[in-house]
Design an enzyme around this catalytic site. Structure first.
Site, PDB file in Angstrom:
ATOM      1  N   LYS A 259      32.716  38.184  50.564  1.00  0.00           N
ATOM      2  CA  LYS A 259      33.529  39.663  51.139  1.00  0.00           C
ATOM      3  C   LYS A 259      33.976  40.708  51.006  1.00  0.00           C
ATOM      4  O   LYS A 259      34.936  40.705  49.486  1.00  0.00           O
ATOM      5  CB  LYS A 259      34.502  38.773  51.495  1.00  0.00           C
TER       6      LYS A 259
ATOM      7  N   GLU B  58      39.773  35.820  39.010  1.00  0.00           N
ATOM      8  CA  GLU B  58      40.431  37.089  38.248  1.00  0.00           C
ATOM      9  C   GLU B  58      41.545  37.882  39.016  1.00  0.00           C
ATOM     10  O   GLU B  58      41.430  38.884  39.975  1.00  0.00           O
ATOM     11  CB  GLU B  58      38.916  37.982  38.323  1.00  0.00           C
TER      12      GLU B  58
ATOM     13  N   CYS C 165      41.490  46.114  36.648  1.00  0.00           N
ATOM     14  CA  CYS C 165      42.430  45.030  35.825  1.00  0.00           C
ATOM     15  C   CYS C 165      42.414  45.077  33.960  1.00  0.00           C
ATOM     16  O   CYS C 165      44.456  44.976  33.704  1.00  0.00           O
ATOM     17  CB  CYS C 165      41.889  43.740  36.011  1.00  0.00           C
TER      18      CYS C 165
ATOM     19  N   GLU D 186      52.313  46.159  37.500  1.00  0.00           N
ATOM     20  CA  GLU D 186      50.732  46.892  37.283  1.00  0.00           C
ATOM     21  C   GLU D 186      50.642  47.380  38.179  1.00  0.00           C
ATOM     22  O   GLU D 186      50.957  47.718  39.642  1.00  0.00           O
ATOM     23  CB  GLU D 186      49.897  45.455  37.536  1.00  0.00           C
TER      24      GLU D 186
END
Ligand code: NAP
Ligand code: MG
Length: 487
Positions: free
Chosen positions: A172, A247, A281, A381
């Site tokens: 997906k 991840e 990331c 983040e």
């Protein structure tokens, strides 16, 4: 342009007929309506993958590899079209999609094409008279859920090792950026991947993504995305005890010692945080600078940040494009207020660009904020062109700041002192360390994190362990088995 679900080797509409617009973040205009998979479509895709699995996993590994190599060639032959599509859907500058994303995508399929027939088992020395050997078998049907920040590249990171190992895939893409994964599916059909081996299902995270993580006939789920959704994936996977690979987010430390080569630091740090509009990331989102060089470095770094050419991603001279969605842009800009509330000082950017031509798009200026290491902007983040700066006096202090978040994905350091470089690399709590460089990746080098950045590794031989299960086989070749139950 493909806009439907790819199931069992064909493009088909969602059973519900649902579609969703995907937008061009340069001006938020609609590119296309894309089919959105429901649970029933996930069921269809899993059934197709299950059906394809026996033949695919039994195929000679070299033949699976050859298909991946052909795909890599097809990606290169279609490089311009793929780069354009990726730039349209994500907002990444065309010079990056053409020079980095597309070649890296081809390189990843090629690397794992070569890997397919090199995954060996082993023979284990056990008691005399027995042969014990270990084989690596594919896991089965693998579910993969990916984010919107590098959709084309992540399609290759996820699919290539899974397929090389003999698994079948239900993937997906993110609802914001489904087009390049569908383009790869079309190329796979063209080069001759058997029907059902790969299925691509654009859809909503809480619907199709959630069901992929729950599905009782999916044996493993590989996820790239936020830490919050990673936790949901783990919970959803518990029903059939799926193998999970995560991840997740990062808050990359970028330590600059007093003896560093500042020209290299400025270039490397700008690439580390501003490439891909900081939506990475492994972005170098925390600059941690020795106080003796802070003024000099910040002057050079802010002046480079202010000189970056922001504009239409399809213009080859553009160095930074828009963020990938309006909602995300608003979130990134909201962190400027968060920084100021805690006493942070904006040294560059901190707003949308003034140019009228960019007014409809999701643009944010390269932003540099001086902040304390404990401030929210230095802990959470932000996932944009937004870097915090703080200073340190001693090596111990620098290490404590670097290791002082919940994340542990990538970290970098700049120094000419060899011993310090390796000592700090050893002490950093992170899955990847870059010395006198930043954000290097290669299909051959293990990629992944610790702590809130997840577990498992992509790339290299490591990822082949993730996509296989070991089987230990015992053979009595010449053994006198002691009689436990003497008659
Ligand atoms: P996200 O919100 O976690 O979404 C990632 C994917 O998960 C999307 O496909 C999303 O679908 C789907 N999803 C959402 N809710 C779900 C659920 N309940 N069950 C299953 N799937 C679900 O992350 P994002 O905002 O797209 O991406 C940014 C994040 O990814 C950042 O935290 C970044 O650090 C991380 N990231 C990590 C790595 C790494 O390798 N460590 C690499 C790149 C990015 P929708 O598209 O419908 O939301
Ligand atoms: Mg889009």
């Amino acid at each position: 342009m493909q806009t439907q679900l790819f199931i069992d080797g064909r493009f088909v509409p969602a059973l519900s007929g649902a579609t969703l617009a995907t937008l061009n973040p340069h001006d938020n205009s609609e590119i296309a309506q894309v089919s959105m998979a429901g649970r029933e479509d996930v069921d269809r895709a899993v059934a197709a993958a299950k059906k394809a699995f026996p033949a695919w996993s039994a195929m000679a590994a070299a033949d699976r590899g050859r298909l991946l190599l052909k795909l890599a060639d097809a990606i290169e032959a279609n490089a311009d079209a793929l780069a354009r599509l990726e730039s349209l859907d994500t907002g990444h500058p065309i010079r990056d999609t053409r020079n980095l994303d597309v070649p890296r995508t081809a390189a990843t399929f090629r690397y794992f094409g070569g890997m397919a027939d090199k995954v060996e088992g082993s023979v284990i020395p056990v008691e005399a008279g027995f042969l014990n050997y270990l084989t690596r078998e594919p896991v089965g049907v693998v579910g993969q859920v990916v984010p919107w920040n590098f959709p084309l590249m992540f399609t290759s990171w996820k699919m290539a090792p899974a397929l090389a190992a003999g698994n079948c895939v239900v993937m997906k893409p993110a609802e914001l950026t489904p087009l390049s994964s569908l383009a790869i599916a079309a190329l796979m059909a063209e080069v001759g991947f058997p029907a059902g081996v790969v299925n691509v299902l654009p859809g909503l995270g809480h619907v199709a993504g959630q069901y992929i993580a729950e599905h009782p006939e999916i044996s493993k789920v590989a996820f790239t995305g936020s830490t919050a959704v990673g936790r949901k994936i783990v919970q959803a996977s518990s029903g059939n005890l799926k193998k999970v690979q995560l991840e997740l987010g990062g808050k990359g430390a970028n330590i600059v010692y007093g003896d560093a080569n500042l020209d290299a630091v400025v270039q490397g740090s700008a690439f580390g945080i501003f490439h891909n509009q900081g939506q990475a990331c492994i972005a170098a989102s925390r600059l941690i600078v020795h106080e003796s060089i802070a003024d000099d470095l910040l002057e050079r770094f802010t002046s480079l940040a202010r000189s970056i050419r922001i504009g239409d991603p399809l213009d080859p001279s553009t160095e930074m494009g828009p963020l990938t969605s309006q909602m995300h842009r608003d979130r990134v800009l909201s962190y400027v207020d968060v920084a100021r509330e805690q006493g942070g000082r904006v040294l560059a950017g901190g707003k949308a660009p003034d140019a009228a031509a960019l007014a409809k798009g999701c643009y944010v200026e390269p932003t540099i904020v001086q902040a304390k290491p404990t401030d929210r902007v230095a802990q959470e983040e932000v996932f944009g062109p937004f870097v915090t700066v703080s200073t340190f006096r001693t090596d111990e202090e620098a290490l404590a700041i670097a290791n002082g978040t919940e994340y542990g994905l990538g970290a970098g350091l700049w120094t000419r002192d060899l011993q310090r470089a390796h000592l700090v690399a050893r002490q950093l709590r992170s899955g990847m360390v870059w010395i006198n460089c930043y954000k290097r990746v290669s299909p051959a080098s293990p990629f992944g994190g610790v702590g809130a950045s997840g577990y498992g590794r992509e790339m290299g031989f490591e990822v082949m362990r993730e996509y296989t299960q070991p089987k230990s086989v015992w053979v009595n070749v010449d053994a006198n088995i002691p009689p436990y139950y003497p008659r």
